[in-house]
Each structure stands twice: as structure tokens, then as C-alpha cells.
Design an enzyme around this catalytic site. Structure first.
Site, PDB file in Angstrom:
ATOM      1  N   HIS A   1       0.857  -1.197   0.000  1.00 44.12           N
ATOM      2  CA  HIS A   1       0.000   0.000   0.000  1.00 44.12           C
ATOM      3  C   HIS A   1       0.885   1.236   0.000  1.00 44.12           C
ATOM      4  O   HIS A   1       2.082   1.158   0.289  1.00 44.12           O
ATOM      5  CB  HIS A   1      -0.901   0.018   1.245  1.00 44.12           C
ATOM      6  CG  HIS A   1      -0.133   0.194   2.526  1.00 44.12           C
ATOM      7  ND1 HIS A   1       0.547  -0.836   3.140  1.00 44.12           N
ATOM      8  CD2 HIS A   1       0.095   1.295   3.305  1.00 44.12           C
ATOM      9  CE1 HIS A   1       1.147  -0.392   4.234  1.00 44.12           C
ATOM     10  NE2 HIS A   1       0.906   0.907   4.356  1.00 44.12           N
TER      11      HIS A   1
ATOM     12  N   ASP B   1       0.858   5.255   1.688  1.00 43.41           N
ATOM     13  CA  ASP B   1       0.189   5.937   2.796  1.00 43.41           C
ATOM     14  C   ASP B   1      -0.546   7.162   2.255  1.00 43.41           C
ATOM     15  O   ASP B   1      -0.035   7.862   1.378  1.00 43.41           O
ATOM     16  CB  ASP B   1       1.206   6.353   3.865  1.00 43.41           C
ATOM     17  CG  ASP B   1       1.797   5.144   4.593  1.00 43.41           C
ATOM     18  OD1 ASP B   1       1.182   4.052   4.539  1.00 43.41           O
ATOM     19  OD2 ASP B   1       2.874   5.292   5.199  1.00 43.41           O
TER      20      ASP B   1
ATOM     21  N   HIS C   1       4.779   0.080  -0.052  1.00 43.72           N
ATOM     22  CA  HIS C   1       5.523  -0.677   0.966  1.00 43.72           C
ATOM     23  C   HIS C   1       4.613  -1.715   1.614  1.00 43.72           C
ATOM     24  O   HIS C   1       3.384  -1.664   1.454  1.00 43.72           O
ATOM     25  CB  HIS C   1       6.119   0.280   2.013  1.00 43.72           C
ATOM     26  CG  HIS C   1       5.106   1.159   2.692  1.00 43.72           C
ATOM     27  ND1 HIS C   1       4.520   2.245   2.078  1.00 43.72           N
ATOM     28  CD2 HIS C   1       4.556   1.109   3.940  1.00 43.72           C
ATOM     29  CE1 HIS C   1       3.674   2.827   2.908  1.00 43.72           C
ATOM     30  NE2 HIS C   1       3.671   2.151   4.044  1.00 43.72           N
TER      31      HIS C   1
ATOM     32  N   ARG D   1       7.368  -8.551  15.907  1.00 39.93           N
ATOM     33  CA  ARG D   1       7.876  -7.271  15.413  1.00 39.93           C
ATOM     34  C   ARG D   1       6.883  -6.177  15.792  1.00 39.93           C
ATOM     35  O   ARG D   1       5.667  -6.384  15.747  1.00 39.93           O
ATOM     36  CB  ARG D   1       8.039  -7.371  13.896  1.00 39.93           C
ATOM     37  CG  ARG D   1       8.396  -6.083  13.230  1.00 39.93           C
ATOM     38  CD  ARG D   1       8.857  -6.289  11.788  1.00 39.93           C
ATOM     39  NE  ARG D   1       9.251  -4.992  11.286  1.00 39.93           N
ATOM     40  CZ  ARG D   1       8.434  -4.147  10.688  1.00 39.93           C
ATOM     41  NH1 ARG D   1       7.178  -4.489  10.455  1.00 39.93           N
ATOM     42  NH2 ARG D   1       8.857  -2.968  10.299  1.00 39.93           N
TER      43      ARG D   1
HETATM   44  O1  LIG Z   1       5.175  -2.041  10.080  1.00 43.81           O
HETATM   45  C1  LIG Z   1       5.698  -1.503   9.121  1.00 43.81           C
HETATM   46  O2  LIG Z   1       6.903  -1.583   8.902  1.00 43.81           O
HETATM   47  C2  LIG Z   1       4.857  -0.726   8.137  1.00 43.81           C
HETATM   48  C3  LIG Z   1       3.675  -0.058   8.772  1.00 43.81           C
HETATM   49  C4  LIG Z   1       2.887   0.721   7.776  1.00 43.81           C
HETATM   50  O3  LIG Z   1       3.153   0.727   6.613  1.00 43.81           O
HETATM   51  C5  LIG Z   1       1.726   1.535   8.212  1.00 43.81           C
HETATM   52  O4  LIG Z   1       1.363   1.499   9.412  1.00 43.81           O
HETATM   53  O5  LIG Z   1       1.153   2.245   7.341  1.00 43.81           O
HETATM   54 FE   LIG Z   2       2.131   2.277   5.512  1.00 42.25          FE
END
Ligand SMILES: O=C(O)CCC(=O)C(=O)O
Ligand SMILES: [Fe+2]
Length: 386
Positions: free
Chosen positions: A256, A258, A313, A323
Site C-alpha cells: 500500500h 500511505d 511498501h 515485530r
Molecule cells: O510495520 C511496518 O513496517 C509498516 C507499517 C505501515 O506501513 C503503516 O502502518 O502504514
Molecule cells: Fe504504511
């Protein structure tokens, strides 16, 4: 009256069922509903590359051009010497860990409402996929105190006090309540302190990135007074990716972009974040202690008339360690109209996007998801941007 981020989500509810939230710790095999294939996400098996994302020291004398280059090529970079105290990052990581380690029923006390923005739940993007994500999240907008009260309810202990009776027990329980209350306040203060640092850092990064394109402070009126983007709005998204029995077939958070101007992300010492570039493939962003990851969001892509790509990403999972990540999702006032900056538009570079507010963009994203930018790019005045 100007709307807030919360108002925007009230008008665009997304239905994500809670009933099938699994107890991640008890599953030995990946249920079918959690098994991803390229049919579920076109880029699921796209090739991986060992190239690395630019790593920028913010005290470097050439920092502006390095940030500008990273934004025009990758739409993302990692930073060090960013001024956010490592003690604060440790506190945020500790808070995030203790929040997600609570039993599921306690987390569900603070479940995000369908038309809400803050609280516990799966990421909103879940509604665009048939398969479930191996992750859980907690969103904070404004003060987290109300939601934290639901996670760490003090009345629960008072109830125990009445039942327990005896004097020594009562004293003991009262002191535990005091500890819980001060923990709640401490946790809320950490969030507030983190927001203050992130807001300042986001403004600094904006000027570095835009400065590299020749954009000056006078070109962005809403950043004033003080050029510190005081009217900006933000959400903090805490993410947890539990240990997964079959990580190669699971997905923490699918591909996605942001919907922000910019996202600043802290990840704990477990790899999982990957960014995508058409000519390169998926690149893992290794956790470097104390560093932060910066992503260009869709609105900065629009503002720069497409000069900065908003980076695609995702988050993968693993079978060894859980994680955690903390994303600071930063954008303009919800009703402010955003359009390609006049300085970046000329007869050779006509505006690629119409003007629209963050509120309108989020509404578009709630329908068109990863196609939202191309949808508004093809927007004609006869079309409706919801
Ligand atoms: O956890 C991650 O590394 C990515 C998180 C992410 O892309 C988001 O919260 O929009
Ligand atoms: Fe994100």
C-alpha cells in the site's frame, strides 16, 4: 466548521469483522484465511532485491540534496541524527509491547468502532483483501487517555478490593491502583512527547525535501506562522506482527501507499518492512538501532506534481521474533485544498492532479485504495470526487 481526522472517518466507515481475530499465539499452522498467493495481492511474489534504501545522516552538510534525491528516486529513506531521543524511542517500544501483550479480551475493550479512527483493531486496508493479515494495530489520534483507560481499567481492581475485604489486601490493592493510574498518565505523556518530536521532525523534513525542489517557505501559506505546519494533523499507528508459524505464506500488511504527506516510522530490531520500486523489486529496510524510516505519502506526491513518488511498501512477518512498528502518519488540515505547487507547474509540466482536500482524498482511498492516485489523475470535472 473545519473537520478533524476523526470526522472524516465517521463519514467513511469501513466494516472489518472482529469475530475472527485469532489468538495468534495458539496457531501452529496457517489457516487458509491467512494464506496469501499472488491472486490475493498481485505483488505478493514480486522479486526481491538486495539494493538498499538511502541512509541519511541529518547532520550531513549536504542533507537537503540527499533528502531530495531519496524522495525523487525511492520516495523513502532512513535517517539518523534526527533529534528524537533514543530514550523516547525505547519508551514507545516498551509501551507498544506492553499494549499488545495484553490478553485479547482487554484489547477488545478498546476496539476501534466501525466509524471511528482510534483504538484497537486490524488496519483499515484489510477491507480491500480477501485474506487476513498477520498483524494487529492500535491507532492514536489526539489524547490516548480514554482508550488507555479501557485497556488498563482501574475499576477492575477496585472491584477486587471490595470483594477481598481484609485490611492488608485493601492497602495493597489501593497502591496497585495508584501505580496503574500513574502508568496510564506516564503512557499518555510518552505519546504526547513523541507527537511533539515527530511534528517538529516532519516539518524539518518537509522543508528539506521541498527545498531541494526550490520551494520556499512563502510558497506554502498554511505552514505559517512560524513555518512549522502548526495546523498539520496526525495519527500514530502502532503495529504488532506476532511470531508466525509459516511466514513465507503470510502477510503482515500488504502492499500500500500511505494517504499522508509523509510518514515517519520506527521499527524495533526485527526486519519486516519492505519498499517497492518498479525497476528494482522489493527491498527490505533493515532495522538500524535508533534510526527512523521516512515515506513519501500520496499527498506529497500530489503537492510535488508527481516529482516525489509515494512509496509502495508492505510488512512481512517471521517465525522467530515478534515485530513492532510505530508509524507517525502526518498530513495537512483535513479541509485544506492540496494541489500541485504552482512553482512546480509550467507549460512543460502541467498539473497532473486536481485540487482536493485530505478529507476528499481519504474518501477516494476508501473506495479506490491503491488506484486512488490514478483515479484522481483521470478526474474530469464531470466526475465526482466523493
Ligand atoms: O510495520 C511496518 O513496517 C509498516 C507499517 C505501515 O506501513 C503503516 O502502518 O502504514
Ligand atoms: Fe504504511
Amino acid at each position: 466548521m473545519n473537520s478533524t481526522l476523526s470526522d472524516v472517518f465517521i463519514s467513511h466507515p469501513i466494516h472489518i469483522p472482529f469475530s475472527n481475530l485469532p489468538d495468534f499465539t495458539s496457531l501452529r499452522h496457517l489457516p487458509d484465511s491467512y494464506t496469501w498467493t499472488p491472486k490475493d495481492d498481485l505483488l505478493f511474489s514480486a522479486s526481491a532485491s538486495d539494493e538498499s534504501l538511502p541512509f541519511i545522516d541529518l547532520s550531513d552538510p549536504h542533507v537537503a540534496s540527499r533528502v531530495g534525491h531519496a524522495c525523487t528516486t525511492w520516495g523513502a529513506f532512513q535517517i539518523t541524527n534526527h533529534g528524537v531521543p533514543s530514550r523516547l524511542l525505547d519508551d514507545m517500544e516498551f509501551l507498544t509491547g506492553s499494549l499488545f501483550r495484553l490478553p485479547v479480551h482487554r484489547k477488545l475493550n478498546a476496539a476501534r468502532r466501525e466509524d471511528g479512527i482510534s483504538g484497537y483493531g486490524v488496519a483499515r486496508i484489510a477491507s480491500f483483501f480477501n485474506k487476513q493479515m498477520w498483524s494487529e494495530g492500535f491507532t492514536v489520534v489526539g489524547s490516548p487517555l480514554d482508550d488507555f483507560h479501557k485497556l488498563w481499567p482501574v475499576h477492575h481492581l477496585k472491584y477486587w478490593k471490595n470483594k477481598a475485604g481484609g485490611r492488608t489486601k485493601r492497602l495493597y490493592v489501593v497502591s496497585v491502583s495508584v501505580v496503574i493510574v500513574s502508568q496510564l498518565i506516564f503512557n499518555s505523556e510518552i505519546i504526547q512527547e513523541y507527537e511533539e518530536h515527530m511534528q517538529k521532525l516532519a516539518a524539518k523534513l518537509m522543508w528539506l525535501a521541498l527545498g531541494s525542489l526550490g520551494v520556499e517557505e512563502k510558497d506554502i501559506e498554511w505552514a505559517s506562522p512560524g513555518s512549522d505546519f502548526r495546523g498539520a494533523q496526525a495519527a500514530i499507528q502502532l503495529n504488532h506482527y506476532p511470531i508466525c508459524p509459516e511466514p513465507d505464506r503470510a502477510m503482515g500488511l500488504p502492499a500500500h501507499t500511505d494517504s499522508t504527506l509523509m510518514t515517519i516510522l520506527y521499527q524495533n530490531n526485527t526486519a519486516g518492512l519492505q519498499v517497492y520500486r518498479d525497476d528494482v523489486g522489493w527491498v527490505t529496510v533493515p532495522p538500524v538501532p535508533g534510526s527512523l524510516v521516512v515515506n513519501v505519502g500520496d499527498l506529497l506526491h500530489i503537492l510535488t506534481n508527481g516529482m516525489f513518488p509515494s512509496v509502495l511498501h508492505r510488512a512481512r512477518v517471521n517465525h522467530l521474533q515478534s515485530r513492532f512498528s510505530m508509524a507517525y502518519l502526518w498530513g495537512p488540515p483535513s479541509d485544506l485544498m492540496i494541489s500541485p505547487l504552482p512553482k512546480l507547474v509550467d507549460p512543460l509540466h502541467p498539473p497532473l492532479y486536481p485540487s482536493l482536500s485530505w478529507k476528499q482524498y481519504l474518501a477516494t482511498k476508501a473506495t479506490h485504495f491503491n488506484q486512488s492516485l490514478s483515479f484522481i489523475r483521470n478526474y474530469r470535472s464531470s466526475d465526482q470526487i466523493s
